[in-house]
Design a protein around this motif. Sequence first.
Motif, PDB file in Angstrom:
ATOM      1  N   GLU A 200     -34.816  29.287 -28.513  1.00 59.04           N
ATOM      2  CA  GLU A 200     -34.465  27.823 -27.410  1.00 59.04           C
ATOM      3  C   GLU A 200     -34.353  28.445 -25.605  1.00 59.04           C
ATOM      4  OE1 GLU A 200     -33.925  24.014 -26.431  1.00 59.04           O
ATOM      5  OE2 GLU A 200     -33.299  24.920 -28.089  1.00 59.04           O
ATOM      6  N   LEU A 201     -35.446  27.716 -25.177  1.00 55.56           N
ATOM      7  CA  LEU A 201     -36.192  28.069 -24.086  1.00 55.56           C
ATOM      8  C   LEU A 201     -35.863  26.520 -22.810  1.00 55.56           C
ATOM      9  CD1 LEU A 201     -39.354  29.094 -25.589  1.00 55.56           C
ATOM     10  CD2 LEU A 201     -37.835  30.781 -24.690  1.00 55.56           C
ATOM     11  N   LEU A 202     -35.699  27.192 -21.697  1.00 50.73           N
ATOM     12  CA  LEU A 202     -35.994  26.701 -20.720  1.00 50.73           C
ATOM     13  C   LEU A 202     -37.533  25.154 -20.683  1.00 50.73           C
ATOM     14  CD1 LEU A 202     -34.663  28.380 -17.628  1.00 50.73           C
ATOM     15  CD2 LEU A 202     -33.091  26.458 -18.991  1.00 50.73           C
ATOM     16  N   PRO A 203     -37.577  24.486 -20.383  1.00 49.63           N
ATOM     17  CA  PRO A 203     -35.807  23.566 -20.007  1.00 49.63           C
ATOM     18  C   PRO A 203     -35.541  22.550 -21.188  1.00 49.63           C
ATOM     19  CG  PRO A 203     -37.902  21.521 -19.814  1.00 49.63           C
ATOM     20  CD  PRO A 203     -39.043  23.431 -20.387  1.00 49.63           C
ATOM     21  N   VAL A 204     -33.568  22.791 -21.656  1.00 53.60           N
ATOM     22  CA  VAL A 204     -33.074  22.342 -22.740  1.00 53.60           C
ATOM     23  C   VAL A 204     -33.850  20.974 -22.325  1.00 53.60           C
ATOM     24  CG1 VAL A 204     -31.055  22.091 -23.380  1.00 53.60           C
ATOM     25  CG2 VAL A 204     -31.370  24.601 -22.336  1.00 53.60           C
ATOM     26  N   PRO A 205     -34.041  20.420 -23.671  1.00 48.90           N
ATOM     27  CA  PRO A 205     -34.125  20.661 -24.855  1.00 48.90           C
ATOM     28  C   PRO A 205     -35.437  21.012 -24.960  1.00 48.90           C
ATOM     29  CG  PRO A 205     -33.815  18.147 -25.237  1.00 48.90           C
ATOM     30  CD  PRO A 205     -33.497  18.966 -24.150  1.00 48.90           C
ATOM     31  N   SER A 206     -35.905  22.111 -25.272  1.00 49.39           N
ATOM     32  CA  SER A 206     -36.823  22.845 -24.847  1.00 49.39           C
ATOM     33  C   SER A 206     -38.438  22.599 -26.205  1.00 49.39           C
ATOM     34  CB  SER A 206     -37.007  24.525 -25.520  1.00 49.39           C
ATOM     35  OG  SER A 206     -36.256  24.706 -26.518  1.00 49.39           O
ATOM     36  N   ASN A 207     -37.537  21.795 -27.693  1.00 48.24           N
ATOM     37  CA  ASN A 207     -38.174  21.052 -28.149  1.00 48.24           C
ATOM     38  C   ASN A 207     -38.779  19.857 -28.466  1.00 48.24           C
ATOM     39  OD1 ASN A 207     -35.963  20.693 -29.204  1.00 48.24           O
ATOM     40  ND2 ASN A 207     -35.908  21.186 -31.488  1.00 48.24           N
ATOM     41  N   PHE A 208     -38.436  19.563 -27.187  1.00 47.12           N
ATOM     42  CA  PHE A 208     -39.118  18.074 -26.663  1.00 47.12           C
ATOM     43  C   PHE A 208     -40.128  18.050 -26.149  1.00 47.12           C
ATOM     44  CE2 PHE A 208     -39.484  14.681 -24.339  1.00 47.12           C
ATOM     45  CZ  PHE A 208     -38.940  13.221 -24.259  1.00 47.12           C
ATOM     46  N   PRO A 209     -41.407  16.738 -26.486  1.00 45.07           N
ATOM     47  CA  PRO A 209     -42.517  17.495 -26.091  1.00 45.07           C
ATOM     48  C   PRO A 209     -42.381  17.224 -24.900  1.00 45.07           C
ATOM     49  CG  PRO A 209     -42.727  15.672 -27.894  1.00 45.07           C
ATOM     50  CD  PRO A 209     -40.908  15.821 -27.563  1.00 45.07           C
ATOM     51  N   LEU A 210     -43.711  18.017 -23.862  1.00 41.90           N
ATOM     52  CA  LEU A 210     -43.439  18.004 -22.528  1.00 41.90           C
ATOM     53  C   LEU A 210     -44.358  16.628 -22.165  1.00 41.90           C
ATOM     54  CD1 LEU A 210     -43.684  21.498 -21.513  1.00 41.90           C
ATOM     55  CD2 LEU A 210     -41.340  20.230 -21.150  1.00 41.90           C
ATOM     56  N   ALA A 211     -45.456  16.934 -23.382  1.00 35.44           N
ATOM     57  CA  ALA A 211     -46.085  14.900 -22.616  1.00 35.44           C
ATOM     58  C   ALA A 211     -45.698  14.162 -22.634  1.00 35.44           C
ATOM     59  CB  ALA A 211     -47.565  15.261 -23.701  1.00 35.44           C
ATOM     60  N   GLN A 212     -44.358  13.460 -22.779  1.00 36.09           N
ATOM     61  CA  GLN A 212     -43.561  13.051 -23.282  1.00 36.09           C
ATOM     62  C   GLN A 212     -43.063  12.284 -21.985  1.00 36.09           C
ATOM     63  OE1 GLN A 212     -44.086  10.393 -25.659  1.00 36.09           O
ATOM     64  NE2 GLN A 212     -45.119  12.209 -27.113  1.00 36.09           N
ATOM     65  N   GLU A 213     -42.436  13.294 -20.734  1.00 35.25           N
ATOM     66  CA  GLU A 213     -42.428  13.480 -19.743  1.00 35.25           C
ATOM     67  C   GLU A 213     -43.088  13.034 -18.534  1.00 35.25           C
ATOM     68  OE1 GLU A 213     -41.580  17.816 -17.171  1.00 35.25           O
ATOM     69  OE2 GLU A 213     -40.136  17.047 -19.103  1.00 35.25           O
ATOM     70  N   ASP A 214     -43.327  13.138 -17.703  1.00 34.70           N
ATOM     71  CA  ASP A 214     -43.655  12.189 -16.337  1.00 34.70           C
ATOM     72  C   ASP A 214     -44.341  13.980 -15.456  1.00 34.70           C
ATOM     73  OD1 ASP A 214     -45.268  11.431 -14.052  1.00 34.70           O
ATOM     74  OD2 ASP A 214     -43.779  10.092 -12.960  1.00 34.70           O
ATOM     75  N   ARG A 215     -45.298  14.745 -15.761  1.00 29.27           N
ATOM     76  CA  ARG A 215     -44.798  16.008 -15.533  1.00 29.27           C
ATOM     77  C   ARG A 215     -45.437  15.857 -14.636  1.00 29.27           C
ATOM     78  NH1 ARG A 215     -43.184  19.589 -17.841  1.00 29.27           N
ATOM     79  NH2 ARG A 215     -44.996  21.772 -17.742  1.00 29.27           N
ATOM     80  N   ASP A 216     -46.531  15.188 -13.824  1.00 33.04           N
ATOM     81  CA  ASP A 216     -45.813  14.996 -11.868  1.00 33.04           C
ATOM     82  C   ASP A 216     -44.997  15.748 -11.485  1.00 33.04           C
ATOM     83  OD1 ASP A 216     -49.311  14.182 -12.757  1.00 33.04           O
ATOM     84  OD2 ASP A 216     -48.694  12.592 -12.163  1.00 33.04           O
ATOM     85  N   VAL A 217     -44.058  15.038 -11.777  1.00 32.14           N
ATOM     86  CA  VAL A 217     -42.860  15.081 -11.110  1.00 32.14           C
ATOM     87  C   VAL A 217     -42.215  16.264 -11.232  1.00 32.14           C
ATOM     88  CG1 VAL A 217     -43.414  12.746  -9.662  1.00 32.14           C
ATOM     89  CG2 VAL A 217     -41.311  13.034 -11.706  1.00 32.14           C
ATOM     90  N   SER A 218     -42.241  16.621 -12.420  1.00 32.80           N
ATOM     91  CA  SER A 218     -41.401  17.857 -13.111  1.00 32.80           C
ATOM     92  C   SER A 218     -40.546  19.523 -12.588  1.00 32.80           C
ATOM     93  CB  SER A 218     -42.530  18.444 -14.597  1.00 32.80           C
ATOM     94  OG  SER A 218     -42.468  17.720 -15.260  1.00 32.80           O
ATOM     95  N   TYR A 219     -41.862  19.317 -11.247  1.00 37.07           N
ATOM     96  CA  TYR A 219     -41.712  20.609 -11.008  1.00 37.07           C
ATOM     97  C   TYR A 219     -41.830  20.484  -9.298  1.00 37.07           C
ATOM     98  CZ  TYR A 219     -42.328  22.718 -14.972  1.00 37.07           C
ATOM     99  OH  TYR A 219     -41.538  23.308 -16.770  1.00 37.07           O
TER     100      TYR A 219
END
Length: 293
Positions: A200-219
């Motif tokens: 398991e990695l950060l962010p939890v859950p790490s196997n959720f596809p990052l492309a499905q989140e709004d990456r513009d505001v992730s950090y």
Amino acid sequence: MFFHRQELQHQAKPDKPDAVYARKLQEVLGGQYGEISVAMQYGFQAWNIHIPGKYRDLLYGIGAEEFGHVEILATMIAQLLEKAPVGLTEDAIQKDPTVAAVIGGTDVQHAIVAGAGARPVDSNGNPWQGSYITASGNLLADFTANANAEMQGRLQVARLYHMTDDHGVKDLLGFLLARDTMHQNQWMAAARELQEEGHELLPVPSNFPLAQEDRDVSYQYINFSDGAQAGEGSWASGPTPDGKGEFTYVAEPPAGVPMPPPTVPDPRLYGTSPVPNAVEKVTSTIKDVLHKG
């Protein structure tokens, strides 16, 4: 299978009775971060785990120890109550024993309900709740929660340590502080090892596809306060702990979007609405006649 050995992991013998301190000690037995909570938390995490091996064994091992700590504290509380006065407490300002007990800081249910024994409650008498425990099935999330539980528990035990001059009580608290130190470090080490081994990695859950989140505001650290110094922290600039981005600082929240209009629930829920009351009565009657949900 559980097997109980009738001995304690550490001595639990106070120098003298102290019903007031017995009530205080209830917090680290039956409070949100007490021994009942961590024993049940590690137990349910072990019962719900999806992989065999060392992490499962770790959960079972520490969970079993924590059940022993429940027993140690219950034993200590019972001994603190064993010869405590049933009637007036020391320095009471009322003649009525019940009122005096409340003013004196004791838990009257220690005597009335438990017969001079410990109860599964916190220091205010609130019953222990299963909602205190975290057992999500995600080990990185759970191990991080476990470290927090040990930190909060050790913090409370450390505060209690300074609230008594009883050497027997302090001896037990010193032991519990040491075990909390160990368990904090164990859970931090286990969380690190999970990541190093790729479970398991950060962010939890790490196997959720990052492309499905709004990456513009992730950090983005978006400053929703008029404090001026939050942008100076490592959480506002530089690499992120998950190694997947760079923090940026946004001094003010961007413009928002318009609020939607108020909702209009079924009139049979009887919330006040802009529709005339007479109209709502008719509408409700029609819906009932037509059996509309």
